[in-house]
Design a protein around this motif. Structure first.
Motif, PDB file in Angstrom:
ATOM      1  N   SER A 171       6.194  -1.333   1.867  1.00  0.00           N
ATOM      2  CA  SER A 171       7.429  -1.658   1.651  1.00  0.00           C
ATOM      3  C   SER A 171       8.231  -0.211   1.517  1.00  0.00           C
ATOM      4  N   ASP A 172       7.442   0.853   1.168  1.00  0.00           N
ATOM      5  CA  ASP A 172       8.312   2.205   0.686  1.00  0.00           C
ATOM      6  C   ASP A 172       9.394   2.074  -0.168  1.00  0.00           C
ATOM      7  N   ALA A 173       9.333   0.827  -1.073  1.00  0.00           N
ATOM      8  CA  ALA A 173      10.568   0.544  -1.742  1.00  0.00           C
ATOM      9  C   ALA A 173      10.433   1.569  -3.161  1.00  0.00           C
ATOM     10  N   PRO A 224       0.782  -1.166  -0.247  1.00  0.00           N
ATOM     11  CA  PRO A 224       0.051  -0.008  -0.287  1.00  0.00           C
ATOM     12  C   PRO A 224       0.914   1.248  -0.020  1.00  0.00           C
ATOM     13  N   HIS A 225       2.081   1.100  -0.055  1.00  0.00           N
ATOM     14  CA  HIS A 225       2.859   2.421  -0.302  1.00  0.00           C
ATOM     15  C   HIS A 225       4.326   2.363  -0.830  1.00  0.00           C
ATOM     16  N   THR A 226       4.763   2.542  -1.931  1.00  0.00           N
ATOM     17  CA  THR A 226       5.983   2.389  -2.527  1.00  0.00           C
ATOM     18  C   THR A 226       6.260   3.702  -3.322  1.00  0.00           C
ATOM     19  N   HIS A 227       7.519   3.781  -3.787  1.00  0.00           N
ATOM     20  CA  HIS A 227       7.892   5.145  -4.470  1.00  0.00           C
ATOM     21  C   HIS A 227       8.397   4.340  -6.117  1.00  0.00           C
ATOM     22  N   ILE A 228       7.783   3.373  -6.309  1.00  0.00           N
ATOM     23  CA  ILE A 228       8.138   2.758  -7.667  1.00  0.00           C
ATOM     24  C   ILE A 228       7.790   3.678  -8.644  1.00  0.00           C
ATOM     25  N   LEU A 261      -2.142  10.152  -5.072  1.00  0.00           N
ATOM     26  CA  LEU A 261      -1.723  11.614  -4.927  1.00  0.00           C
ATOM     27  C   LEU A 261      -1.049  12.067  -3.990  1.00  0.00           C
ATOM     28  N   ARG A 262       0.315  12.227  -4.202  1.00  0.00           N
ATOM     29  CA  ARG A 262       1.133  12.796  -2.973  1.00  0.00           C
ATOM     30  C   ARG A 262       1.209  14.398  -2.946  1.00  0.00           C
ATOM     31  N   THR A 263       1.072  14.841  -1.899  1.00  0.00           N
ATOM     32  CA  THR A 263       0.619  16.518  -1.743  1.00  0.00           C
ATOM     33  C   THR A 263       1.527  17.226  -1.121  1.00  0.00           C
ATOM     34  N   LEU A 274      -1.370   9.954   6.237  1.00  0.00           N
ATOM     35  CA  LEU A 274      -0.459  10.887   6.933  1.00  0.00           C
ATOM     36  C   LEU A 274       0.666  10.227   7.430  1.00  0.00           C
ATOM     37  N   MET A 275       1.905  10.743   7.176  1.00  0.00           N
ATOM     38  CA  MET A 275       2.981  10.241   7.417  1.00  0.00           C
ATOM     39  C   MET A 275       3.798  11.404   8.357  1.00  0.00           C
ATOM     40  N   ILE A 276       3.828  10.931   9.580  1.00  0.00           N
ATOM     41  CA  ILE A 276       3.960  12.384  10.516  1.00  0.00           C
ATOM     42  C   ILE A 276       5.433  12.160  11.244  1.00  0.00           C
TER      43      ILE A 276
HETATM   44 ZN    ZN Z   1       7.560   6.886   1.407  1.00  0.00          ZN
END
Ligand code: ZN
Ligand code: ZN
Ligand code: ZN
Lengths: 430, 430, 430
Positions: B372-374, B21-25, B159-161, B272-274
């Protein structure tokens, strides 16, 4: 896998007859009358609500206990992983012969009926106490409670002071204080002190063994000089809730300080429960609205701990991050005592890590292991049993395994923190 | 030693086909082309630099992938103890037939060649997904990404804000917004809202399943009134980066609030990534400059969580000390969801303690276990596998061992947090 | 139960000859002369006092060592659960043939005599070093220590700078600085810098391998411009302790910055011990008055770490909650090194969790495992042994068990953090 000494240590500490040093039991109705009294506990309503159940379904005026339980049971599935859910299932197994591992639509009605039959017995409260191996429980009494009509050896009064410290600008609280104390607040600090002192006389005459308060994370108790306190009292008496907030704060501090002075005079321990912000989620269910800011420090209590060396302060902290400070302050200050595992820290992982740290660094005479915080007697047992299972693990792994202690030594330590210290720290006057 | 149920639980949850549910691919180049794409991951460059490798050796313009790998391999020894190093070795073993436990000067060249051969295949990305048992990954798309040229069922837009909230005083960001939305910012709040709303239309039309942002520890979202927000917008449009910082702050808050309103309107969860402070170590390598102040509290989000009851907020916290607050807020607020183990908390000990606390106190439907944030597909597998190994330990020890659950129940819980909740919380619209 | 590799790993790391990188040993009287030197350690006096023993019984002027031990032994029972008590019993078993598990009224006198006999030997200090497998210990020297009369290869000087940074407004400190440096403070910053530089010359000429300081949680090192620093110095020289506190703060920062510059010039690592508030419990026993506010962040050191890339900063944190920041800062900043488990975090649970996190995320070359902080040589062994037992558990469970390492690899890592890094980070000049 668990240490070989674990089981016998558990058995030994499970046989200790308990005094529960903090509950919200109503001594006039200590046990439940239906399953709704159990499922209506805020842990279940707030978790069910958090999982999607609308508040109005839970708090609809006039619904029957049977209907409330029906509705909640349909919303329990998301909670099955929680330790709170486990308390509930264990109660049902222990007290009502429940056999399943889940309470669901297929089995709740027979469970409801079985529970109702048990609870209908005139001896139900005593039976729960006996089955739970519990000798007595501390109460949480409003300051104007008349403390009559119950056995104060089993249901031990405790003077709860949140209203006095934080709500004395409210007219109804002023009136409750004047009525219960028989002292009229004439604007002098002396009259306020007299009024509160009357409460201490009344409570100690009726077997109270503690004074208690819960505190928000921003609170910093300090001594307020007489002039400032007097101004604040007068402003509050004149303007009520319309008063400027600086007066409310000054009066809170002044009243808190008076309470500490009276604890000193009357020899009552002062339980401090530090860290709660009330009403953070205003639309939450009843008792499911409070949260916190974990950025609190016991350094805020520095002046207090120094000023009252003869008052015992059993301290509970809401967030586990404050546990190390609590351990360090109890290690240095003779009057600081570690007390239980409170609310959001009352889950197995936090208990395990917080208790382990205390057991290896705080003198064994200065630790009160646990309290149930229960509203109904049935919850004392599963909560204490969760704690005992964790304590048995720590005693077996750390003290017998890592330290090389004998099982007997480990069990002695368990006895002290579970029972001995409660009696030593909150002595009975009778 | 591990619990006897551990291995079969691990096998069961390892067989679950994942949605990450979250990567930077980068969907146009999802997998690596050479070993330099793996070793160039910021974890290796920053740890090698921290161990003494000069930044200029890592970031020298124009060096070949082969030379970069050669240089980094000479600086890997100090990292061999880290869990990040373990991800790398496990990738090499799983995907390239690497047999050793260390990548060193004796073996890196043959490894480089083997990797290059595998990566040259036209099916390499799909092969990595298949070998990793991964069905789809969420992306991190700039707000002006055109979202074309890739399969949005496998590479799910998000959508990254950050730029909109924190950089709208920069001319290039203003221009990117106008260009991508087709709306010109005329100074009215309405024009800004229209522009951002166009982005939501574009993203949801292209299968976006989340909106996301990372936030510094000092950020406190509150509603800004229209007049104040309008002033801030005008000041920012007039002065750009020379504007007073109070206007930047007011505009940040106003844009953040608009985003929450639009998430509400479009039914998009708002990740939210705080907690991150950008650029703390300004001379650090690329993406290796950010750190934090762990003194952050979710009480800063109180107004937001109350104002948007229908927006789901999957929350990640950077420091483990904030995990208890996250658990408590998710336990009380219906719209707060625990989300993964982020960055500096993504190491085995922190995962173990943070995940255990969540699993025993947050409703099982409100937990997203892991992402993974991969930056490259190859990293999805070793990161998830680290998590799965820890999850299997917790399920075996706490749920089967301590709670007495069956293995099946424990595996069900594992499925829910690893896969079921991702689908339920971020539903597909197609 | 423990991992099968645990025992052999423990044996291997227990055979490593140690250099203890931080103690308060007096090189002119490094070991104890009677049991009172052991029982007089602040851990025992403060814990006994915290358990109810009046300060006046402990600190009565003129009482004999024998009488002090007699009194303390009568107050040890409440401490038997603490890890500090375990150090004491282990010392008595290892060095004096003590056979019991408790020191009590029945056995203390023979123990006292046995200890006195051992300690009377002229070779006692060397014997303790040898039995403890310790090669050398770092000292904590006042800035005006003449560093003569002892072997600086075994007792390694370390320049302690708390007085210079925090007490330079005191006349006696000014005079000690002028006397020891031979430089008179004429009001110019240059004279102050010259004076402090003389100390660095003196210390490095005598084998000093570190500069060190302990810092309160509110301290934020920043560069102070010359004009401001000069004003502060002049104000302090003119008014002494009557000076305005803003001048004291400015001068603290200026002196701290000078020390960092001199560490850079002389190649000395600068040990930072972050987080202590002095004198919180003013009525506490000697050295038992200090506590802390755990709300501290390494972000306060951001400017320092950026300004001095060539100075090594071994950092100790007082509260475990700061450990994750320490790990993250050491992971990113080349000049930040994790250092030991300090004071209130030096108990088994905290060591276990803090060390595990470091070992899996900080490059292995940037970790100093442990220091004893001992005042007498006898304490080096039990403290290090507590640490080694925990380290062996982590190496066996996490590295061999979870990661699949060989025992040899795990032992190598243990060697590096226990011994190798001490030599690499604090190199000897001789
Ligand atoms: Zn990330
Ligand atoms: Zn309570
Ligand atoms: Zn020290």
């Amino acid at each position: 896998m668990s240490h070989p000494a674990r089981e016998s240590i558990y058995q030994a500490i499970a046989s200790i007859r308990l005094i529960d040093p903090h509950t919200h039991i109503n001594p006039h109705a200590p046990a439940s009358r239906t399953l709704a009294d159990l499922l209506g506990y805020h842990y279940y309503t707030e978790l069910a609500h958090s999982s999607g159940m609308p508040k109005r379904e839970i708090e609809e005026p006039g619904i029957s206990p049977h209907e409330l339980v029906r509705r909640l049971v349909h919303n329990l599935a998301p909670l099955e992983n929680t330790s709170q859910y486990r308390w509930l299932v264990e109660i049902c197994k222990k007290f009502f012969g429940f056999q399943a591992d889940r309470i669901d639509t297929s089995n709740w009605e027979s469970l409801y009926d079985a529970a109702e039959r048990s609870m209908a017995s005139a001896q139900w409260s005593q039976s729960v106490l006996d089955q739970s191996n519990v000798e007595a429980v501390f109460l949480t009494n409003d300051f104007d409670d008349d403390l009559s009509g119950f056995d104060t050896n089993t249901y031990i009064p405790c003077l709860r002071t949140d209203d006095l410290v934080f709500k004395l600008h409210q007219r109804d609280v002023q009136e409750r204080l004047q009525r219960s104390s028989g002292v009229s607040l004439n604007g002098s600090l002396g009259s306020l002190r007299d009024a509160i002192r009357q409460l201490f006389l009344h409570f100690t005459a009726n077997g109270a063994r503690a004074c208690a308060i819960s505190l928000p994370p921003w609170f910093e108790p300090t001594m307020v000089n007489e002039g400032r306190a007097s101004n604040a009292l007068n402003a509050v008496l004149r303007h009520g809730e319309a008063v400027e907030s600086s007066h409310v704060t000054a009066l809170s501090r002044a009243v808190f300080w008076m309470l500490a002075e009276l604890c000193d005079e009357f020899g009552l321990p002062f339980d401090l429960m530090i860290g709660v912000n009330r009403g953070v989620y205003a639309e939450g269910v009843f008792q499911g609205q409070d949260l916190y800011d974990s950025r609190v420090s016991l350094i805020q209590y520095r002046e207090l701990f120094n000023a009252f060396p003869d008052v015992k302060f059993p301290v509970s902290v809401l967030a586990s991050v404050t546990n190390q400070e609590l351990v360090s302050y109890a290690w240095i200050f003779p009057n600081v005592i570690t007390n239980g595992h409170w609310w959001y820290s009352n889950t197995p992982s936090f208990i395990h890590r917080d208790a382990a740290v205390r057991l290896e660094a705080v003198p064994q005479t200065k630790q009160i292991a646990y309290y149930s915080d229960a509203y109904k007697l049935e919850f004392v047992w599963p909560k204490f049993d969760m704690y005992r299972n964790i304590l048995a693990n720590i005693l077996a792994e750390h003290f017998v395994g890592f330290n090389g202690w004998s099982e007997e030594q480990a069990i002695e330590l368990g006895y002290k923190v579970l029972r001995g210290n409660v009696e030593a720290i909150f002595p009975s006057r009778t």
